[in-house]
Write a protein that holds these residues in place. Structure first.
Motif, short mmCIF file in Angstrom:
data_model
loop_
_atom_site.label_atom_id
_atom_site.label_comp_id
_atom_site.label_asym_id
_atom_site.label_seq_id
_atom_site.Cartn_x
_atom_site.Cartn_y
_atom_site.Cartn_z
N ASN A 68 1.04 -1.33 -0.05
CA ASN A 68 0.02 -0.05 0.05
C ASN A 68 0.86 1.50 0.00
O ASN A 68 0.26 2.38 0.03
CB ASN A 68 -0.82 -0.09 1.13
N GLY A 69 2.24 1.18 -0.10
CA GLY A 69 3.02 2.32 -0.16
C GLY A 69 3.85 2.61 1.26
O GLY A 69 4.45 3.78 1.37
N SER A 70 3.12 1.84 2.23
CA SER A 70 3.63 2.35 3.62
C SER A 70 5.07 2.21 3.67
O SER A 70 5.76 2.46 4.72
CB SER A 70 2.96 1.50 4.58
N ILE A 71 5.64 1.08 2.91
CA ILE A 71 7.25 0.69 2.92
C ILE A 71 8.20 1.89 2.67
O ILE A 71 9.32 2.01 3.32
CB ILE A 71 7.74 -0.26 1.60
N PHE A 72 7.55 3.17 2.21
CA PHE A 72 8.30 4.40 2.14
C PHE A 72 8.60 5.21 3.31
O PHE A 72 9.23 5.97 3.58
CB PHE A 72 7.80 5.20 0.98
N ASP A 73 7.79 4.73 4.44
CA ASP A 73 7.81 5.14 5.67
C ASP A 73 8.83 4.72 6.36
O ASP A 73 9.52 5.47 7.40
CB ASP A 73 6.58 5.13 6.39
N ASN A 74 9.63 3.55 6.13
CA ASN A 74 10.72 3.07 6.90
C ASN A 74 11.73 2.27 5.80
O ASN A 74 11.59 1.15 6.01
CB ASN A 74 10.26 2.34 8.07
N LEU A 75 12.19 2.99 5.10
CA LEU A 75 12.98 2.36 3.94
C LEU A 75 13.95 1.60 4.61
O LEU A 75 14.81 0.54 4.27
CB LEU A 75 13.38 3.21 3.04
N GLY A 76 14.64 1.93 5.53
CA GLY A 76 15.85 1.51 6.56
C GLY A 76 15.52 0.10 6.70
O GLY A 76 16.53 -0.63 6.67
N SER A 77 14.43 -0.12 7.20
CA SER A 77 14.08 -1.75 7.60
C SER A 77 14.28 -2.43 6.30
O SER A 77 14.75 -3.89 6.46
CB SER A 77 12.62 -1.91 8.12
N LEU A 78 13.70 -2.15 5.22
CA LEU A 78 13.90 -3.08 4.05
C LEU A 78 15.43 -3.30 3.81
O LEU A 78 15.55 -4.62 3.73
CB LEU A 78 13.27 -2.05 3.06
N PHE A 79 16.16 -2.37 3.82
CA PHE A 79 17.76 -2.59 3.44
C PHE A 79 18.48 -3.41 4.60
O PHE A 79 19.08 -4.06 4.68
CB PHE A 79 18.47 -1.47 3.27
N SER A 80 18.02 -3.05 5.81
CA SER A 80 18.63 -4.06 6.96
C SER A 80 18.30 -5.25 7.21
O SER A 80 19.08 -6.15 7.56
CB SER A 80 18.26 -3.12 8.43
N ASN A 81 16.94 -5.61 6.78
CA ASN A 81 16.51 -6.91 6.97
C ASN A 81 16.43 -7.66 5.70
O ASN A 81 16.38 -8.92 5.67
CB ASN A 81 14.87 -6.90 7.41
N GLY A 82 16.39 -7.18 4.63
CA GLY A 82 16.38 -7.92 3.32
C GLY A 82 17.90 -8.34 2.79
O GLY A 82 18.70 -8.02 3.52
N PRO A 83 17.65 -8.61 1.61
CA PRO A 83 16.69 -9.44 0.90
C PRO A 83 16.39 -10.58 1.58
O PRO A 83 16.87 -11.36 2.06
CB PRO A 83 17.28 -9.72 -0.38
N THR A 84 15.09 -10.79 1.41
CA THR A 84 14.32 -11.94 2.07
C THR A 84 13.78 -12.74 0.99
O THR A 84 13.51 -12.41 -0.35
CB THR A 84 13.15 -11.65 2.82
#
Length: 225
Positions: A68-84
């Motif tokens: 839904n676009g909420s990923i842009f609210d916390n991009l840092g978590s995407l790069f710290s936790n991924g790639p999954t």
């Protein structure tokens, strides 16, 4: 946020930096892959959406339930936790049987291993889907009635009733490619004029790795500014 922001604007810059740090890659190399891969992903999604109502519905359901676009609210978590593994599955849904072909072509042209290319694509996929989800939400709030194919086509710059809201992608494609090609493959839906033709040629099995590399360079040059 427009499409170019996702590649070379503030979002793209954060993605390039986050991916480079996470995977231990040179930023210039990463930026090249980001600039080539995101247009490939968006065009592949557009192809899928126009290929059948079932695939279009599948994309819409994925946007409604997960992206839904909420990923842009916390991009840092995407790069710290991924790639999954889940993010890798998104890549496979986008490119289907062409997934390995895409990874290999990007790897050969960029000099980055296929394993790390897979990681880059997995981290980019939720950004592309999140961007689409955000745009779809905006379309719904404004009472828009178009389907997901219409939405992606407008983002890429296709469609006769194009407005300036897409970030001028249609004009950019026209200036770089000189408009649509007349030799588009008959099996490729007319997804967005010049960009659709260019991506169609990338997936054309008759083209060798050198031709595919040139197409990737064109995409990276078009959007990586």
């Amino acid at each position: 946020m427009n499409f170019t922001d996702l590649i070379s604007g503030s979002i793209g810059s954060q993605a390039t930096e986050g991916i480079s740090e996470k995977l231990g890659l040179d930023k210039n190399q990463t930026q090249w892959v980001v600039s080539a891969a995101i247009p490939l992903m968006m065009s592949a999604l557009n192809y899928n959406a126009q290929k059948s109502p079932e695939q279009a519905n599948g994309i819409q359901q994925a946007l409604a339930s997960k992206h839904n676009g909420s990923i842009f609210d916390n991009l840092g978590s995407l790069f710290s936790n991924g790639p999954t593994e889940d993010e890798d599955k998104i890549v496979n849904h986008i490119f289907g049987k062409n997934t390995e072909n895409v990874k290999q072509s990007l790897s050969e042209k960029s000099g980055i291993s296929m394993g790390k290319i897979a990681g880059i694509l997995a981290l980019l996929a939720p950004l592309v889907m999140g961007y689409l989800g955000k745009k779809k939400q905006g379309q719904d709030e404004q009472g828009g009635s178009g389907g997901i194919g219409d939405l992606i086509g407008s983002i890429l710059g296709g469609g006769a009733s194009q407005s300036g809201g897409s970030g001028g992608i249609g004009d950019l494609i026209g200036s770089v490619l000189g408009g649509g090609s007349s030799n588009a493959q008959s099996s490729q839906p007319n997804v967005s004029g010049g960009l659709g033709d260019l991506v169609g040629e990338f997936f054309n099995q008759k083209n060798d790795s050198k031709a595919k590399g040139s197409i990737l360079d064109s995409l990276a040059g078009m959007f990586g500014k």
